[in-house]
Design a protein around this motif. Structure first.
Motif, PDB file in Angstrom:
ATOM      1  N   ARG A  33       0.855  -1.183   0.000  1.00 30.41           N
ATOM      2  CA  ARG A  33       0.000   0.000   0.000  1.00 30.41           C
ATOM      3  C   ARG A  33       0.895   1.238   0.000  1.00 30.41           C
ATOM      4  O   ARG A  33       2.011   1.201   0.500  1.00 30.41           O
ATOM      5  CB  ARG A  33      -0.894   0.041   1.251  1.00 30.41           C
ATOM      6  CG  ARG A  33      -1.802  -1.187   1.417  1.00 30.41           C
ATOM      7  CD  ARG A  33      -2.932  -1.191   0.409  1.00 30.41           C
ATOM      8  NE  ARG A  33      -3.891  -2.255   0.651  1.00 30.41           N
ATOM      9  CZ  ARG A  33      -3.886  -3.428   0.048  1.00 30.41           C
ATOM     10  NH1 ARG A  33      -2.922  -3.707  -0.819  1.00 30.41           N
ATOM     11  NH2 ARG A  33      -4.808  -4.331   0.292  1.00 30.41           N
ATOM     12  N   TRP A  34       0.369   2.319  -0.575  1.00 34.75           N
ATOM     13  CA  TRP A  34       1.126   3.580  -0.590  1.00 34.75           C
ATOM     14  C   TRP A  34       0.480   4.544   0.384  1.00 34.75           C
ATOM     15  O   TRP A  34      -0.634   4.990   0.181  1.00 34.75           O
ATOM     16  CB  TRP A  34       1.132   4.150  -2.001  1.00 34.75           C
ATOM     17  CG  TRP A  34       2.018   5.359  -2.175  1.00 34.75           C
ATOM     18  CD1 TRP A  34       2.761   5.991  -1.228  1.00 34.75           C
ATOM     19  CD2 TRP A  34       2.246   6.071  -3.393  1.00 34.75           C
ATOM     20  NE1 TRP A  34       3.443   7.048  -1.761  1.00 34.75           N
ATOM     21  CE2 TRP A  34       3.150   7.122  -3.100  1.00 34.75           C
ATOM     22  CE3 TRP A  34       1.790   5.913  -4.706  1.00 34.75           C
ATOM     23  CZ2 TRP A  34       3.585   8.027  -4.081  1.00 34.75           C
ATOM     24  CZ3 TRP A  34       2.220   6.807  -5.666  1.00 34.75           C
ATOM     25  CH2 TRP A  34       3.112   7.846  -5.362  1.00 34.75           C
ATOM     26  N   HIS A  36       0.364   7.615   0.823  1.00 35.70           N
ATOM     27  CA  HIS A  36       0.585   8.892   0.150  1.00 35.70           C
ATOM     28  C   HIS A  36       0.139  10.035   1.059  1.00 35.70           C
ATOM     29  O   HIS A  36      -0.814   9.884   1.822  1.00 35.70           O
ATOM     30  CB  HIS A  36      -0.210   8.909  -1.167  1.00 35.70           C
ATOM     31  CG  HIS A  36       0.164  10.023  -2.088  1.00 35.70           C
ATOM     32  ND1 HIS A  36      -0.379  11.281  -1.968  1.00 35.70           N
ATOM     33  CD2 HIS A  36       1.018  10.062  -3.157  1.00 35.70           C
ATOM     34  CE1 HIS A  36       0.126  12.060  -2.925  1.00 35.70           C
ATOM     35  NE2 HIS A  36       0.964  11.339  -3.650  1.00 35.70           N
ATOM     36  N   ASP A  38      -1.640  12.380   0.455  1.00 34.42           N
ATOM     37  CA  ASP A  38      -3.047  12.705   0.184  1.00 34.42           C
ATOM     38  C   ASP A  38      -3.995  11.563   0.539  1.00 34.42           C
ATOM     39  O   ASP A  38      -5.194  11.668   0.276  1.00 34.42           O
ATOM     40  CB  ASP A  38      -3.234  13.068  -1.295  1.00 34.42           C
ATOM     41  CG  ASP A  38      -2.490  14.346  -1.668  1.00 34.42           C
ATOM     42  OD1 ASP A  38      -2.279  15.187  -0.771  1.00 34.42           O
ATOM     43  OD2 ASP A  38      -2.104  14.490  -2.842  1.00 34.42           O
ATOM     44  N   ARG A  40      -4.210   6.962   1.727  1.00 32.60           N
ATOM     45  CA  ARG A  40      -3.770   5.594   1.422  1.00 32.60           C
ATOM     46  C   ARG A  40      -4.212   5.183   0.015  1.00 32.60           C
ATOM     47  O   ARG A  40      -5.363   5.373  -0.364  1.00 32.60           O
ATOM     48  CB  ARG A  40      -4.368   4.639   2.461  1.00 32.60           C
ATOM     49  CG  ARG A  40      -4.056   3.159   2.301  1.00 32.60           C
ATOM     50  CD  ARG A  40      -2.646   2.820   2.675  1.00 32.60           C
ATOM     51  NE  ARG A  40      -2.291   3.192   4.027  1.00 32.60           N
ATOM     52  CZ  ARG A  40      -2.444   2.436   5.105  1.00 32.60           C
ATOM     53  NH1 ARG A  40      -2.979   1.221   4.978  1.00 32.60           N
ATOM     54  NH2 ARG A  40      -2.058   2.839   6.285  1.00 32.60           N
ATOM     55  N   ARG A  41      -3.284   4.615  -0.749  1.00 32.60           N
ATOM     56  CA  ARG A  41      -3.576   4.220  -2.125  1.00 32.60           C
ATOM     57  C   ARG A  41      -3.377   2.713  -2.298  1.00 32.60           C
ATOM     58  O   ARG A  41      -2.382   2.156  -1.834  1.00 32.60           O
ATOM     59  CB  ARG A  41      -2.686   4.985  -3.109  1.00 32.60           C
ATOM     60  CG  ARG A  41      -2.968   6.488  -3.123  1.00 32.60           C
ATOM     61  CD  ARG A  41      -2.182   7.210  -4.182  1.00 32.60           C
ATOM     62  NE  ARG A  41      -2.503   8.632  -4.198  1.00 32.60           N
ATOM     63  CZ  ARG A  41      -1.956   9.512  -5.028  1.00 32.60           C
ATOM     64  NH1 ARG A  41      -1.062   9.105  -5.923  1.00 32.60           N
ATOM     65  NH2 ARG A  41      -2.304  10.789  -4.975  1.00 32.60           N
ATOM     66  N   THR A  45      -3.805   1.438  -8.187  1.00 38.31           N
ATOM     67  CA  THR A  45      -3.747   2.854  -8.555  1.00 38.31           C
ATOM     68  C   THR A  45      -2.330   3.323  -8.875  1.00 38.31           C
ATOM     69  O   THR A  45      -2.157   4.448  -9.339  1.00 38.31           O
ATOM     70  CB  THR A  45      -4.310   3.741  -7.430  1.00 38.31           C
ATOM     71  OG1 THR A  45      -3.447   3.638  -6.271  1.00 38.31           O
ATOM     72  CG2 THR A  45      -5.721   3.329  -7.044  1.00 38.31           C
ATOM     73  N   PHE A  46      -1.343   2.470  -8.647  1.00 37.46           N
ATOM     74  CA  PHE A  46       0.026   2.901  -8.955  1.00 37.46           C
ATOM     75  C   PHE A  46       0.883   1.837  -9.636  1.00 37.46           C
ATOM     76  O   PHE A  46       1.737   2.160 -10.459  1.00 37.46           O
ATOM     77  CB  PHE A  46       0.737   3.422  -7.698  1.00 37.46           C
ATOM     78  CG  PHE A  46       0.840   2.462  -6.553  1.00 37.46           C
ATOM     79  CD1 PHE A  46       1.882   1.550  -6.477  1.00 37.46           C
ATOM     80  CD2 PHE A  46      -0.098   2.480  -5.528  1.00 37.46           C
ATOM     81  CE1 PHE A  46       1.991   0.675  -5.410  1.00 37.46           C
ATOM     82  CE2 PHE A  46       0.005   1.611  -4.453  1.00 37.46           C
ATOM     83  CZ  PHE A  46       1.052   0.705  -4.395  1.00 37.46           C
TER      84      PHE A  46
END
Length: 250
Positions: A33-34, A36, A38, A40-41, A45-46
């Motif tokens: 997980r990222w 980020h 802004d 959690r992604r 999504t990446f």
């Protein structure tokens, strides 16, 4: 993403895997997980944006290091669970996976690699069959088990099952989710379990959503279950709390 890696923003969440008969926790799948700034992604999504780039290598390296770090922290006689990680086809095919494993082991020498499972897409293993066999055997020489992920989606699954020295077969979640309502999906799941057992491989079912799934897979003879019907992915500290509650109810 490069900046996020440098800032240690990528973390692993852990999804429990339980024994089909006893529902005892036997392992976890580590999912990247990222975190980020802004929000959690999720990986979808990446990860698609870094395919065949150097960042793909960097993310795989991060996942391996974090997983082996966890194994080193879990060196406790009361903690006997495995951790599975997903590796991209690029890292698997160019054999850089082996260097990553060796480097991470040097940083965390107390980690027991017999509790580490490497997951590779079935389609990727079939596409690079000779290399896949070499890398799988090299992993096993290091004590690391290898799982064929999303099994059943490849067009030559049955042909190559006996050729690939994988230890584990993970049934693709799309078959498991619909097996209660679709006789064809049920037949696929039953066939995979039967064949995998004949070849001496452990079978993990993903996409276990309900108690009915658990009962059906148990009756078929599946070994290990994973899915939202068991638990959602969670942070490592939350896993400790979940394990305590899970033991209290089973």
């Amino acid at each position: 993403m490069a900046q996020g890696l440098a800032n240690q923003e990528f973390i692993l969440e852990l999804q429990p895997q339980v024994d089909a008969n006893t529902l005892k926790l036997v392992g976890v799948e580590a999912l990247i997980r990222w975190d980020h700034p802004d929000g959690r992604r999720a990986p979808d999504t990446f990860l698609p944006y870094i395919i065949n780039s150097t960042l793909e290598h960097d993310v795989d390296q991060r996942v391996i290091e974090e997983a082996i770090k966890l194994l080193a922290q879990w060196q406790d006689p009361h903690v006997d669970i495995d951790i599975s990680i997903n590796i991209t086809p690029q890292t698997f095919a160019n054999q850089s996976l082996l260097t990553m494993l060796d480097n991470a082991r040097q940083h965390y020498p107390s980690a027991n690699l017999q509790h580490l499972h490497i997951e590779v897409l079935e389609s990727a293993a079939i596409e690079e069959l000779t290399i896949a066999i070499e890398v799988m055997k090299a992993c096993q020489q290091r004590g690391v088990s290898v799982a064929l992920d999303d099994f059943g989606t490849g067009y030559s699954s049955l042909t190559y099952l006996k050729s690939l020295p994988a230890d584990i077969v993970k049934i693709d979640r799309s078959f498991v989710i619909d097996m209660l309502n679709n006789p064809d999906d049920l037949a696929i799941v039953e066939s995979i379990v039967y064949l995998a057992e004949r070849f001496g491989k452990t079978v993990i079912a993903e996409g276990v959503e309900t108690a009915a799934h658990i009962e059906a897979l148990r009756n078929i003879g599946c070994h290990i279950l994973q899915g939202y019907g068991i638990a959602k992915p969670m942070a490592s500290d939350a896993l400790v709390r979940w394990t305590s509650l899970h033991l209290a109810t089973h």
